[in-house]
Design a protein around this motif. Structure first.
Motif, PDB file in Angstrom:
ATOM      1  N   MET A   1       0.818  -1.201   0.000  1.00 41.56           N
ATOM      2  CA  MET A   1       0.000   0.000   0.000  1.00 41.56           C
ATOM      3  C   MET A   1       0.863   1.267   0.000  1.00 41.56           C
ATOM      4  SD  MET A   1      -2.944  -1.438  -0.189  1.00 41.56           S
ATOM      5  CE  MET A   1      -3.889   0.010  -0.314  1.00 41.56           C
ATOM      6  N   SER A   2       2.171   1.099   0.193  1.00 36.19           N
ATOM      7  CA  SER A   2       3.035   2.275   0.227  1.00 36.19           C
ATOM      8  C   SER A   2       3.439   2.750  -1.167  1.00 36.19           C
ATOM      9  CB  SER A   2       4.286   1.984   1.053  1.00 36.19           C
ATOM     10  OG  SER A   2       5.048   0.959   0.451  1.00 36.19           O
ATOM     11  N   HIS A   3       3.003   2.062  -2.217  1.00 35.12           N
ATOM     12  CA  HIS A   3       3.303   2.501  -3.579  1.00 35.12           C
ATOM     13  C   HIS A   3       2.615   3.848  -3.821  1.00 35.12           C
ATOM     14  CE1 HIS A   3       3.409   2.635  -7.938  1.00 35.12           C
ATOM     15  NE2 HIS A   3       4.382   1.723  -7.855  1.00 35.12           N
ATOM     16  N   PRO A   4       3.304   4.776  -4.484  1.00 36.01           N
ATOM     17  CA  PRO A   4       2.701   6.092  -4.738  1.00 36.01           C
ATOM     18  C   PRO A   4       1.350   6.036  -5.458  1.00 36.01           C
ATOM     19  CG  PRO A   4       5.041   6.173  -5.206  1.00 36.01           C
ATOM     20  CD  PRO A   4       4.704   4.726  -4.933  1.00 36.01           C
ATOM     21  N   ALA A   5       1.095   4.978  -6.236  1.00 40.23           N
ATOM     22  CA  ALA A   5      -0.206   4.865  -6.902  1.00 40.23           C
ATOM     23  C   ALA A   5      -1.341   4.732  -5.899  1.00 40.23           C
ATOM     24  CB  ALA A   5      -0.205   3.657  -7.845  1.00 40.23           C
ATOM     25  N   PHE A   6      -1.060   4.156  -4.729  1.00 39.25           N
ATOM     26  CA  PHE A   6      -2.083   3.984  -3.704  1.00 39.25           C
ATOM     27  C   PHE A   6      -2.124   5.151  -2.720  1.00 39.25           C
ATOM     28  CE2 PHE A   6      -1.178  -0.494  -4.807  1.00 39.25           C
ATOM     29  CZ  PHE A   6      -2.443  -0.829  -5.268  1.00 39.25           C
ATOM     30  N   CYS A   7      -0.955   5.528  -2.200  1.00 35.97           N
ATOM     31  CA  CYS A   7      -0.954   6.534  -1.125  1.00 35.97           C
ATOM     32  C   CYS A   7      -0.713   7.952  -1.630  1.00 35.97           C
ATOM     33  CB  CYS A   7       0.057   6.166  -0.048  1.00 35.97           C
ATOM     34  SG  CYS A   7       1.775   6.288  -0.553  1.00 35.97           S
ATOM     35  N   GLY A   8      -0.181   8.105  -2.842  1.00 35.88           N
ATOM     36  CA  GLY A   8      -0.043   9.431  -3.420  1.00 35.88           C
ATOM     37  C   GLY A   8       1.247  10.158  -3.104  1.00 35.88           C
ATOM     38  N   ILE A   9       2.146   9.550  -2.338  1.00 32.62           N
ATOM     39  CA  ILE A   9       3.418  10.206  -2.040  1.00 32.62           C
ATOM     40  C   ILE A   9       4.554   9.198  -2.225  1.00 32.62           C
ATOM     41  CG2 ILE A   9       2.433  11.941  -0.492  1.00 32.62           C
ATOM     42  CD1 ILE A   9       3.321  10.308   1.869  1.00 32.62           C
ATOM     43  N   SER A  10       5.746   9.710  -2.450  1.00 30.44           N
ATOM     44  CA  SER A  10       6.905   8.849  -2.686  1.00 30.44           C
ATOM     45  C   SER A  10       7.363   8.183  -1.394  1.00 30.44           C
ATOM     46  CB  SER A  10       8.050   9.673  -3.272  1.00 30.44           C
ATOM     47  OG  SER A  10       8.528  10.595  -2.301  1.00 30.44           O
ATOM     48  N   GLY A  11       8.149   7.133  -1.543  1.00 31.62           N
ATOM     49  CA  GLY A  11       8.680   6.416  -0.382  1.00 31.62           C
ATOM     50  C   GLY A  11       9.467   7.307   0.573  1.00 31.62           C
ATOM     51  N   PRO A  12      10.427   8.102   0.063  1.00 28.66           N
ATOM     52  CA  PRO A  12      11.170   8.986   0.962  1.00 28.66           C
ATOM     53  C   PRO A  12      10.267   9.993   1.684  1.00 28.66           C
ATOM     54  CG  PRO A  12      12.347   8.755  -1.110  1.00 28.66           C
ATOM     55  CD  PRO A  12      11.001   8.100  -1.287  1.00 28.66           C
ATOM     56  N   HIS A  13       9.289  10.545   0.949  1.00 28.06           N
ATOM     57  CA  HIS A  13       8.369  11.501   1.574  1.00 28.06           C
ATOM     58  C   HIS A  13       7.525  10.808   2.646  1.00 28.06           C
ATOM     59  CE1 HIS A  13       5.008  14.727   1.025  1.00 28.06           C
ATOM     60  NE2 HIS A  13       5.627  14.847   2.160  1.00 28.06           N
ATOM     61  N   LEU A  60      -0.722   4.927   6.445  1.00 28.43           N
ATOM     62  CA  LEU A  60      -0.940   4.441   5.081  1.00 28.43           C
ATOM     63  C   LEU A  60      -2.408   4.201   4.789  1.00 28.43           C
ATOM     64  CD1 LEU A  60       1.983   1.987   4.374  1.00 28.43           C
ATOM     65  CD2 LEU A  60       1.328   3.978   3.028  1.00 28.43           C
ATOM     66  N   ALA A  61      -3.118   3.574   5.707  1.00 27.03           N
ATOM     67  CA  ALA A  61      -4.545   3.320   5.491  1.00 27.03           C
ATOM     68  C   ALA A  61      -5.292   4.630   5.282  1.00 27.03           C
ATOM     69  CB  ALA A  61      -5.132   2.546   6.668  1.00 27.03           C
ATOM     70  N   THR A  62      -4.926   5.650   6.040  1.00 25.17           N
ATOM     71  CA  THR A  62      -5.577   6.955   5.908  1.00 25.17           C
ATOM     72  C   THR A  62      -5.252   7.586   4.565  1.00 25.17           C
ATOM     73  OG1 THR A  62      -5.472   7.257   8.295  1.00 25.17           O
ATOM     74  CG2 THR A  62      -5.853   9.228   6.963  1.00 25.17           C
ATOM     75  N   LEU A  63      -3.977   7.567   4.181  1.00 24.37           N
ATOM     76  CA  LEU A  63      -3.589   8.153   2.897  1.00 24.37           C
ATOM     77  C   LEU A  63      -4.262   7.426   1.730  1.00 24.37           C
ATOM     78  CD1 LEU A  63       0.214   8.753   3.560  1.00 24.37           C
ATOM     79  CD2 LEU A  63      -1.588  10.491   3.400  1.00 24.37           C
ATOM     80  N   VAL A  64      -4.304   6.108   1.794  1.00 17.99           N
ATOM     81  CA  VAL A  64      -4.943   5.328   0.732  1.00 17.99           C
ATOM     82  C   VAL A  64      -6.437   5.632   0.681  1.00 17.99           C
ATOM     83  CG1 VAL A  64      -5.550   2.984  -0.009  1.00 17.99           C
ATOM     84  CG2 VAL A  64      -3.211   3.502   0.711  1.00 17.99           C
ATOM     85  N   HIS A  65      -7.058   5.715   1.837  1.00 19.40           N
ATOM     86  CA  HIS A  65      -8.491   6.028   1.891  1.00 19.40           C
ATOM     87  C   HIS A  65      -8.770   7.401   1.284  1.00 19.40           C
ATOM     88  CE1 HIS A  65     -12.566   6.420   3.351  1.00 19.40           C
ATOM     89  NE2 HIS A  65     -12.217   7.531   3.943  1.00 19.40           N
ATOM     90  N   LEU A  66      -7.977   8.394   1.671  1.00 22.28           N
ATOM     91  CA  LEU A  66      -8.201   9.744   1.158  1.00 22.28           C
ATOM     92  C   LEU A  66      -7.935   9.829  -0.342  1.00 22.28           C
ATOM     93  CD1 LEU A  66      -6.593  11.800   4.052  1.00 22.28           C
ATOM     94  CD2 LEU A  66      -9.035  11.620   3.506  1.00 22.28           C
ATOM     95  N   ARG A  67      -6.955   9.079  -0.826  1.00 20.60           N
ATOM     96  CA  ARG A  67      -6.607   9.147  -2.253  1.00 20.60           C
ATOM     97  C   ARG A  67      -7.558   8.337  -3.123  1.00 20.60           C
ATOM     98  NH1 ARG A  67      -2.664  10.492  -5.811  1.00 20.60           N
ATOM     99  NH2 ARG A  67      -2.162   9.008  -7.466  1.00 20.60           N
ATOM    100  N   THR A  68      -7.901   7.146  -2.693  1.00 16.91           N
ATOM    101  CA  THR A  68      -8.661   6.238  -3.556  1.00 16.91           C
ATOM    102  C   THR A  68     -10.134   6.132  -3.212  1.00 16.91           C
ATOM    103  OG1 THR A  68      -8.283   4.276  -2.184  1.00 16.91           O
ATOM    104  CG2 THR A  68      -6.606   4.801  -3.864  1.00 16.91           C
ATOM    105  N   GLY A  69     -10.494   6.482  -1.980  1.00 10.95           N
ATOM    106  CA  GLY A  69     -11.881   6.340  -1.562  1.00 10.95           C
ATOM    107  C   GLY A  69     -12.247   4.910  -1.189  1.00 10.95           C
ATOM    108  N   LEU A  70     -11.246   4.041  -1.003  1.00 12.14           N
ATOM    109  CA  LEU A  70     -11.554   2.676  -0.564  1.00 12.14           C
ATOM    110  C   LEU A  70     -12.345   2.727   0.734  1.00 12.14           C
ATOM    111  CD1 LEU A  70      -8.320   0.560  -1.131  1.00 12.14           C
ATOM    112  CD2 LEU A  70     -10.541   0.228  -2.173  1.00 12.14           C
ATOM    113  N   THR A  71     -13.316   1.849   0.859  1.00  6.84           N
ATOM    114  CA  THR A  71     -14.145   1.826   2.063  1.00  6.84           C
ATOM    115  C   THR A  71     -13.356   1.274   3.247  1.00  6.84           C
ATOM    116  OG1 THR A  71     -14.963  -0.392   1.641  1.00  6.84           O
ATOM    117  CG2 THR A  71     -16.230   1.449   0.711  1.00  6.84           C
TER     118      THR A  71
END
Length: 124
Positions: A1-13, A60-71
């Protein structure tokens, strides 16, 4: 889930963000525990029940939720926890992210409707 496609930010960030917010989250949790106890610790730090999600997974769960809208239910399946654990984690992380300057949209319709996945967040 840490891939930028899911969370929206790079690994270093993500690493920098986790380091910055981790200390704030721990201080906030300890302050809440202190208030509930009404005083100093009775046990050693680290004793007692453990979180279902570690801090980085909560973030990560929060970033993924905010970016993708996953329930919450879908994230719960991914992280192998209940949807209420995901809900609690997101509710804890949103204020920290907002204070950091991340766009954290309002939840239209209330938390219950959002948790059921009937309402999607606006993307920023």
């Amino acid at each position: 889930m840490s891939h930028p496609a899911f969370c929206g930010i790079s690994g270093p960030h993500l690493g920098e963000l986790a380091a910055e917010l981790g200390a704030r989250w721990e201080a906030r949790c300890e302050s809440a525990r202190h208030e509930r106890r009404g005083g100093a610790r009775l046990r050693e730090a680290g004793d007692g029940p453990k979180y279902g999600l570690v801090f980085v997974d909560r973030l990560l769960a929060t970033l993924v939720h905010l970016r993708t809208g996953l329930t919450y239910e879908a994230l719960g399946v991914i992280y192998e926890v209940g949807s209420s654990t995901i809900s609690r984690a997101i509710c804890e992380m949103r204020p920290l992210l907002a204070a950091r300057g991340f766009a954290v949209p309002d939840r239209p319709g209330g938390a219950a409707a959002h948790a059921r996945g009937r309402i999607r967040l606006r993307r920023s």
